[in-house]
Design a protein around this motif. Sequence first.
Motif, PDB file in Angstrom:
ATOM      1  N   THR A 215       0.830  -1.213   0.000  1.00  0.00           N
ATOM      2  CA  THR A 215       0.000   0.000   0.000  1.00  0.00           C
ATOM      3  C   THR A 215       0.856   1.251   0.000  1.00  0.00           C
ATOM      4  N   LEU A 216       1.799   1.322   0.927  1.00  0.00           N
ATOM      5  CA  LEU A 216       2.667   2.491   0.989  1.00  0.00           C
ATOM      6  C   LEU A 216       3.574   2.569  -0.233  1.00  0.00           C
ATOM      7  N   LEU A 217       4.034   1.419  -0.728  1.00  0.00           N
ATOM      8  CA  LEU A 217       4.881   1.403  -1.918  1.00  0.00           C
ATOM      9  C   LEU A 217       4.125   1.945  -3.128  1.00  0.00           C
TER      10      LEU A 217
ATOM     11  N   VAL B 151       3.123   6.294  -7.081  1.00  0.00           N
ATOM     12  CA  VAL B 151       2.152   7.052  -7.883  1.00  0.00           C
ATOM     13  C   VAL B 151       2.217   8.546  -7.582  1.00  0.00           C
ATOM     14  N   LEU B 152       2.532   8.913  -6.340  1.00  0.00           N
ATOM     15  CA  LEU B 152       2.508  10.325  -5.958  1.00  0.00           C
ATOM     16  C   LEU B 152       3.439  11.195  -6.800  1.00  0.00           C
ATOM     17  N   PRO B 153       4.681  10.794  -7.105  1.00  0.00           N
ATOM     18  CA  PRO B 153       5.526  11.661  -7.939  1.00  0.00           C
ATOM     19  C   PRO B 153       4.951  11.944  -9.317  1.00  0.00           C
ATOM     20  N   SER B 154       4.256  10.977  -9.908  1.00  0.00           N
ATOM     21  CA  SER B 154       3.660  11.218 -11.224  1.00  0.00           C
ATOM     22  C   SER B 154       2.482  12.171 -11.140  1.00  0.00           C
ATOM     23  N   VAL B 155       1.788  12.171 -10.015  1.00  0.00           N
ATOM     24  CA  VAL B 155       0.672  13.102  -9.831  1.00  0.00           C
ATOM     25  C   VAL B 155       1.188  14.516  -9.559  1.00  0.00           C
ATOM     26  N   TYR B 156       2.268  14.596  -8.777  1.00  0.00           N
ATOM     27  CA  TYR B 156       2.806  15.887  -8.339  1.00  0.00           C
ATOM     28  C   TYR B 156       4.071  16.243  -9.117  1.00  0.00           C
ATOM     29  N   ARG B 157       4.154  15.838 -10.375  1.00  0.00           N
ATOM     30  CA  ARG B 157       5.413  15.927 -11.108  1.00  0.00           C
ATOM     31  C   ARG B 157       5.817  17.365 -11.395  1.00  0.00           C
TER      32      ARG B 157
ATOM     33  N   VAL C   3      -6.845  19.964 -10.780  1.00  0.00           N
ATOM     34  CA  VAL C   3      -6.770  18.561 -11.210  1.00  0.00           C
ATOM     35  C   VAL C   3      -5.802  17.783 -10.322  1.00  0.00           C
ATOM     36  N   THR C   4      -4.653  18.391 -10.015  1.00  0.00           N
ATOM     37  CA  THR C   4      -3.676  17.722  -9.151  1.00  0.00           C
ATOM     38  C   THR C   4      -4.250  17.432  -7.776  1.00  0.00           C
ATOM     39  N   THR C   5      -4.971  18.401  -7.226  1.00  0.00           N
ATOM     40  CA  THR C   5      -5.571  18.210  -5.897  1.00  0.00           C
ATOM     41  C   THR C   5      -6.591  17.081  -5.912  1.00  0.00           C
ATOM     42  N   ILE C   6      -7.419  17.017  -6.950  1.00  0.00           N
ATOM     43  CA  ILE C   6      -8.409  15.936  -7.053  1.00  0.00           C
ATOM     44  C   ILE C   6      -7.716  14.582  -7.166  1.00  0.00           C
ATOM     45  N   MET C   7      -6.635  14.511  -7.937  1.00  0.00           N
ATOM     46  CA  MET C   7      -5.917  13.248  -8.090  1.00  0.00           C
ATOM     47  C   MET C   7      -5.263  12.816  -6.776  1.00  0.00           C
ATOM     48  N   ILE C   8      -4.743  13.772  -6.004  1.00  0.00           N
ATOM     49  CA  ILE C   8      -4.156  13.428  -4.700  1.00  0.00           C
ATOM     50  C   ILE C   8      -5.231  12.935  -3.748  1.00  0.00           C
ATOM     51  N   TYR C   9      -6.389  13.592  -3.734  1.00  0.00           N
ATOM     52  CA  TYR C   9      -7.506  13.127  -2.909  1.00  0.00           C
ATOM     53  C   TYR C   9      -7.918  11.703  -3.310  1.00  0.00           C
ATOM     54  N   SER C  10      -7.986  11.456  -4.604  1.00  0.00           N
ATOM     55  CA  SER C  10      -8.369  10.121  -5.080  1.00  0.00           C
ATOM     56  C   SER C  10      -7.344   9.076  -4.666  1.00  0.00           C
ATOM     57  N   LEU C  11      -6.065   9.424  -4.774  1.00  0.00           N
ATOM     58  CA  LEU C  11      -5.011   8.487  -4.381  1.00  0.00           C
ATOM     59  C   LEU C  11      -5.072   8.202  -2.888  1.00  0.00           C
TER      60      LEU C  11
ATOM     61  N   PHE D 245       0.389  12.338   5.282  1.00  0.00           N
ATOM     62  CA  PHE D 245       0.403  13.754   5.598  1.00  0.00           C
ATOM     63  C   PHE D 245       1.767  14.236   6.075  1.00  0.00           C
ATOM     64  N   SER D 246       2.718  13.335   6.288  1.00  0.00           N
ATOM     65  CA  SER D 246       4.077  13.747   6.595  1.00  0.00           C
ATOM     66  C   SER D 246       4.827  14.190   5.346  1.00  0.00           C
ATOM     67  N   ASP D 247       4.220  13.973   4.185  1.00  0.00           N
ATOM     68  CA  ASP D 247       4.829  14.362   2.917  1.00  0.00           C
ATOM     69  C   ASP D 247       4.342  15.758   2.544  1.00  0.00           C
ATOM     70  N   HIS D 248       5.282  16.678   2.296  1.00  0.00           N
ATOM     71  CA  HIS D 248       4.915  18.057   1.968  1.00  0.00           C
ATOM     72  C   HIS D 248       4.161  18.157   0.647  1.00  0.00           C
ATOM     73  N   ARG D 249       4.358  17.215  -0.248  1.00  0.00           N
ATOM     74  CA  ARG D 249       3.625  17.250  -1.511  1.00  0.00           C
ATOM     75  C   ARG D 249       2.137  17.055  -1.293  1.00  0.00           C
ATOM     76  N   VAL D 250       1.780  16.335  -0.253  1.00  0.00           N
ATOM     77  CA  VAL D 250       0.363  16.116   0.054  1.00  0.00           C
ATOM     78  C   VAL D 250      -0.222  17.312   0.801  1.00  0.00           C
TER      79      VAL D 250
END
Length: 218
Positions: free
Chosen positions: A66-68, A73-79, A86-94, A167-172
């Motif tokens: 799950t964490l892997l 996937v997160l770097p491709s969303v926040y590239r 759109v990016t915010t919606i994709m992060i919420y979905s992930l 939530f420890s990730d600043h990209r999120v």
Amino acid sequence: MEQTHHGIGIKVYTTATPPPEEDPTPLSSLPRLPPEAGRKRKVVAKGVQKTISKTSMLVNFLPTGTLLTFEMVLPSVYRHGDCSHVTTIMIYSLLCLCALSCFFFHFTDSFRGPDGTVYYGFVTPNGLALFKPGLEVESPKDDKYKVGLTDFVHAVMSVLVFVAIAFSDHRVTNCVFPGHEKEMDQVMEGFPLMVGIICSGLFLVFPKTRFGVGCMAA
């Protein structure tokens, strides 16, 4: 030009060439990285190090993969580093998909059949329901394969652990809570540690007995 006379009557003409002048390049003229780029690199490295140190003990509470999947996937969303709509919606979905997987996998279990094959299924009030119906093997109906309070406790704790790590990730946090980076940094200073302590205590009270998807087979 100098003449050199040798004893055998041969004149050798040599040209005195002065040594090349050294042109040391001053350090001030060397290209330097912009101070903002270096500062950003230090901040990112410090944030990654803090995230790993805070959440390393929490990974044991999550289903394998799950964490892997989230980190892949997160770097491709926040590239592009831009928190667009759109990016915010994709992060919420992930986040939702990974949280659901953490909750879902704690209601799975496995058993080894007479032929030595490991079978997986859902735990229900009536016993284990196999993922693939119609198999010749009989699913167990023992009490340990029935859903109970411990399963819900483990599922909720797993979701809390995933939220603490994500939530420890600043990209999120930069996209989910824009404009509140400083407040989130203060919250996340102690939130992962608090979740880890609480979950560790609850796992002692409600020990893990399932060997479902994402766990080692019994």
